[in-house]
Write a protein that holds these residues in place. Structure first.
Motif, PDB file in Angstrom:
ATOM      1  N   GLU A  57      -2.644   4.578  10.482  1.00 53.31           N
ATOM      2  CA  GLU A  57      -1.805   4.251  11.639  1.00 53.31           C
ATOM      3  C   GLU A  57      -0.328   4.052  11.315  1.00 53.31           C
ATOM      4  N   LEU A  58       0.043   4.082  10.047  1.00 57.82           N
ATOM      5  CA  LEU A  58       1.387   3.654   9.677  1.00 57.82           C
ATOM      6  C   LEU A  58       2.469   4.703   9.900  1.00 57.82           C
ATOM      7  N   ASN A  59       2.144   5.975   9.762  1.00 56.55           N
ATOM      8  CA  ASN A  59       3.138   7.025  10.030  1.00 56.55           C
ATOM      9  C   ASN A  59       2.406   8.350  10.265  1.00 56.55           C
ATOM     10  N   PRO A  60       3.091   9.360  10.782  1.00 55.51           N
ATOM     11  CA  PRO A  60       2.424  10.624  11.114  1.00 55.51           C
ATOM     12  C   PRO A  60       1.749  11.317   9.933  1.00 55.51           C
ATOM     13  N   GLU A  61       2.347  11.277   8.741  1.00 58.35           N
ATOM     14  CA  GLU A  61       1.731  11.923   7.576  1.00 58.35           C
ATOM     15  C   GLU A  61       0.422  11.242   7.187  1.00 58.35           C
ATOM     16  N   TRP A  92     -10.597   3.011  16.003  1.00 59.32           N
ATOM     17  CA  TRP A  92      -9.974   2.735  14.709  1.00 59.32           C
ATOM     18  C   TRP A  92      -8.507   2.337  14.842  1.00 59.32           C
ATOM     19  N   ASP A  93      -8.074   2.025  16.060  1.00 56.47           N
ATOM     20  CA  ASP A  93      -6.709   1.542  16.285  1.00 56.47           C
ATOM     21  C   ASP A  93      -6.723   0.038  16.057  1.00 56.47           C
ATOM     22  N   GLN A  94      -6.331  -0.382  14.849  1.00 58.07           N
ATOM     23  CA  GLN A  94      -6.560  -1.762  14.419  1.00 58.07           C
ATOM     24  C   GLN A  94      -5.308  -2.513  13.974  1.00 58.07           C
ATOM     25  N   LEU A  95      -4.282  -1.795  13.527  1.00 58.51           N
ATOM     26  CA  LEU A  95      -3.167  -2.446  12.845  1.00 58.51           C
ATOM     27  C   LEU A  95      -1.828  -2.065  13.433  1.00 58.51           C
ATOM     28  N   LYS A  96      -0.868  -2.973  13.267  1.00 60.68           N
ATOM     29  CA  LYS A  96       0.522  -2.626  13.558  1.00 60.68           C
ATOM     30  C   LYS A  96       1.378  -2.987  12.355  1.00 60.68           C
ATOM     31  N   LEU A  97       2.393  -2.187  12.132  1.00 60.48           N
ATOM     32  CA  LEU A  97       3.279  -2.367  10.984  1.00 60.48           C
ATOM     33  C   LEU A  97       4.304  -3.456  11.277  1.00 60.48           C
ATOM     34  N   LEU A  98       4.416  -4.412  10.372  1.00 61.44           N
ATOM     35  CA  LEU A  98       5.424  -5.467  10.495  1.00 61.44           C
ATOM     36  C   LEU A  98       6.634  -5.208   9.609  1.00 61.44           C
ATOM     37  N   ASP A 143       4.263   1.376 -18.392  1.00 60.75           N
ATOM     38  CA  ASP A 143       3.116   0.476 -18.491  1.00 60.75           C
ATOM     39  C   ASP A 143       1.914   0.987 -17.702  1.00 60.75           C
ATOM     40  N   GLY A 144       2.080   2.133 -17.007  1.00 59.01           N
ATOM     41  CA  GLY A 144       0.999   2.738 -16.239  1.00 59.01           C
ATOM     42  C   GLY A 144       1.019   2.417 -14.758  1.00 59.01           C
ATOM     43  N   ARG A 145       1.902   1.537 -14.329  1.00 64.45           N
ATOM     44  CA  ARG A 145       1.981   1.163 -12.913  1.00 64.45           C
ATOM     45  C   ARG A 145       2.642   2.277 -12.105  1.00 64.45           C
ATOM     46  N   MET A 146       1.986   2.749 -11.030  1.00 61.20           N
ATOM     47  CA  MET A 146       2.629   3.690 -10.114  1.00 61.20           C
ATOM     48  C   MET A 146       3.325   2.861  -9.036  1.00 61.20           C
ATOM     49  N   VAL A 147       4.629   2.938  -9.017  1.00 55.68           N
ATOM     50  CA  VAL A 147       5.442   2.114  -8.119  1.00 55.68           C
ATOM     51  C   VAL A 147       5.723   2.878  -6.833  1.00 55.68           C
ATOM     52  N   HIS A 148       5.402   2.274  -5.708  1.00 56.91           N
ATOM     53  CA  HIS A 148       5.579   2.902  -4.398  1.00 56.91           C
ATOM     54  C   HIS A 148       5.684   1.807  -3.342  1.00 56.91           C
ATOM     55  N   ASP A 149       6.075   2.172  -2.149  1.00 58.00           N
ATOM     56  CA  ASP A 149       6.207   1.197  -1.069  1.00 58.00           C
ATOM     57  C   ASP A 149       4.845   0.618  -0.687  1.00 58.00           C
ATOM     58  N   MET A 150       4.856  -0.645  -0.256  1.00 55.95           N
ATOM     59  CA  MET A 150       3.689  -1.307   0.314  1.00 55.95           C
ATOM     60  C   MET A 150       4.042  -1.714   1.747  1.00 55.95           C
ATOM     61  N   TYR A 151       3.046  -2.145   2.514  1.00 58.43           N
ATOM     62  CA  TYR A 151       3.263  -2.382   3.946  1.00 58.43           C
ATOM     63  C   TYR A 151       2.614  -3.691   4.389  1.00 58.43           C
ATOM     64  N   LEU A 152       3.400  -4.521   5.067  1.00 60.46           N
ATOM     65  CA  LEU A 152       2.878  -5.734   5.689  1.00 60.46           C
ATOM     66  C   LEU A 152       2.424  -5.373   7.097  1.00 60.46           C
ATOM     67  N   VAL A 153       1.162  -5.661   7.418  1.00 58.41           N
ATOM     68  CA  VAL A 153       0.595  -5.288   8.712  1.00 58.41           C
ATOM     69  C   VAL A 153      -0.054  -6.498   9.374  1.00 58.41           C
ATOM     70  N   LYS A 211      -2.587 -11.251   9.069  1.00 59.36           N
ATOM     71  CA  LYS A 211      -1.561 -10.469   8.376  1.00 59.36           C
ATOM     72  C   LYS A 211      -2.029 -10.208   6.950  1.00 59.36           C
ATOM     73  N   PHE A 212      -1.774  -8.988   6.478  1.00 60.30           N
ATOM     74  CA  PHE A 212      -2.095  -8.670   5.094  1.00 60.30           C
ATOM     75  C   PHE A 212      -1.234  -7.500   4.622  1.00 60.30           C
ATOM     76  N   THR A 213      -1.283  -7.242   3.328  1.00 61.99           N
ATOM     77  CA  THR A 213      -0.486  -6.190   2.704  1.00 61.99           C
ATOM     78  C   THR A 213      -1.400  -5.042   2.295  1.00 61.99           C
ATOM     79  N   THR A 214      -0.950  -3.814   2.539  1.00 63.30           N
ATOM     80  CA  THR A 214      -1.746  -2.650   2.219  1.00 63.30           C
ATOM     81  C   THR A 214      -0.861  -1.534   1.666  1.00 63.30           C
ATOM     82  N   ALA A 215      -1.489  -0.573   0.998  1.00 59.77           N
ATOM     83  CA  ALA A 215      -0.768   0.590   0.498  1.00 59.77           C
ATOM     84  C   ALA A 215      -0.877   1.777   1.437  1.00 59.77           C
ATOM     85  N   TYR A 216      -1.860   1.699   2.370  1.00 55.83           N
ATOM     86  CA  TYR A 216      -2.100   2.843   3.253  1.00 55.83           C
ATOM     87  C   TYR A 216      -2.903   2.397   4.461  1.00 55.83           C
ATOM     88  N   SER A 217      -2.582   2.962   5.616  1.00 54.10           N
ATOM     89  CA  SER A 217      -3.464   2.972   6.785  1.00 54.10           C
ATOM     90  C   SER A 217      -3.102   4.211   7.588  1.00 54.10           C
TER      91      SER A 217
END
Length: 399
Positions: A278-282, A371-377, A349-359, A270-276
């Motif tokens: 596989e996470l959504n159609p866009e 490349w089918d490697q992850l599932k969204l938790l 402070d320069g931080r771009m705030v957006h959703d993150m994803y536990l996978v 399990k890990f946290t990511t900003a993008y994969s």
């Protein structure tokens, strides 16, 4: 009146050339991608970051304010002095307006300082240290894709909920590793866990055996890897070969790392990511478009480079100039809404705030393709994932 003309002419010649320039310095916008092209993080950024920026420029239309957009790139070799030297050359002699990626926190912090001195925009995507929006924050610096706090918050919280409450860390011995280990340790302690120790390893290590023995001897339930790229991949492979029984927690994991490990070695992690992709159609649309050009799926660093480059160009267009203060104002005023982020906001402070994803990494039997490697938790809202502004050490924040 005749006697005044030489004086007026002399004053005019003495004024900076930019006084009489058009809306764009050098009559174009010039973007630099400063990244690791050949080292431990090359698969995370490298040529993929250049491709991502090229895609953003092409999708924007190749011009801004009817003037050309030029892209240059360089390898900083994970050395701050080389990174600063190249950025200084770009700023001073080549008219570069914005530098992006800055993969490696030591390089990222140093180049962001230079950007503040030169009044040039720097966007950190691959660098993780929260110092970029803390003590080292800059009015011209943006931390875009992720940071060590958000990564640690998602992963450490999830594992602590499973009762994995004692940790031992393997830490890359530089600013990024220290920030990642520090943020994870605070979250473990705040949720009732214990940190039993930390061992530091040099960047680009090839032999992790002595560090893994120390981790095993600690009897901790979790071995937290506060490293990334090839260091992370090598540590996990050697832990598997060593027969390490403890849970391995990757605190910064990219899709390219999972690919390098293979599902047999990485399954269940399990890990946290900003993008994969596989996470959504866009995200999938961007991933497949990138794959068609690069031959591999993008990491969250590549996705961040694309999104932030496009956001920058839209801000130049809206501001009607490449003046850094005017562009930063537009970048902060305008929310990021694309495949990478929904209602993303660049804070003061320069931080771009957006959703993150536990996978979680799939089992080999669950995968439907190369490349089918992850599932969204879980989706972690940005206001939860990132450190609150109220706790920022950034001197730009009015307390």
């Amino acid at each position: 009146m005749q006697s005044c003309k030489p004086l007026v002419l002399a004053l005019a010649l003495a004024l900076p050339a930019t006084t009489f320039a058009g809306p764009l310095s050098g009559d174009k916008v010039k973007i630099g991608i400063l990244t690791d092209m050949s080292g431990v993080y090359a698969s995370v950024g490298g040529k993929g970051s250049v491709i991502a920026a090229q895609m953003a420029i092409a999708d924007f239309g190749g011009k801004v304010l009817d003037k050309p957009i030029e892209l240059v790139s360089a390898d900083h070799q994970n050395k701050a002095d080389i990174g600063v030297g190249k950025a200084r050359e770009w700023f001073d002699t080549q008219g570069v307006d914005m530098v992006n990626d800055l993969l490696n926190s030591g390089v990222g912090i140093a180049v962001q300082k230079l950007g503040a001195e030169k009044k040039r925009i720097t966007i950190n995507n691959g660098a993780g240290s929260t110092a970029l929006t803390g003590k080292e924050c800059s009015p011209y610096g943006i931390h875009y894709a992720f940071d060590t706090y958000a990564l640690a918050k998602g992963t450490a919280t999830a594992l602590m909920k499973q009762g994995l409450d004692s940790w031992y860390f393997l830490q890359a011995d530089y600013a990024f590793g220290a920030a990642l280990q520090g943020d994870a340790s605070k979250i473990v302690a705040a949720t009732g866990g214990k940190v039993l120790g930390t061992v530091k390893h040099p960047l680009s290590s090839t032999d992790f055996s002595s560090y893994l023995i120390q981790a095993q001897d600690s009897k901790a339930k979790v071995v937290g890897l506060a490293n990334a790229g090839a260091d992370f991949v090598n540590a996990v492979k050697q832990a598997k070969e060593f027969g390490l029984k403890q849970t391995i927690a990757g605190l910064l994991v990219f899709d390219s790392d999972v690919k390098a490990l293979g599902l047999n070695a990485a399954q269940g992690m399990k890990f946290t990511t900003a993008y994969s992709w596989e996470l959504n159609p866009e995200m999938e649309v961007f991933g497949k478009k990138f794959f068609a050009k690069a031959g591999f799926m993008p990491t969250m660093d590549h996705a961040g480079v694309y999104s932030s480059t496009l956001h920058y160009l839209n801000a130049v267009k809206a501001a009607g100039t490449d003046d850094a203060d005017a562009v930063m104002k537009k970048m902060r005023e305008t929310k990021v809404n694309d495949f990478f982020a929904k209602n993303g906001v660049i804070r003061e402070d320069g931080r771009m705030v957006h959703d993150m994803y536990l996978v979680e990494v799939l089992k080999p039997s669950e995968s439907k393709g190369a490349w089918d490697q992850l599932k969204l938790l879980a989706t972690i809202p940005g206001e939860v994932a990132f450190k609150p502004l109220a706790g920022s050490e950034c001197p730009l924040i009015k307390k």
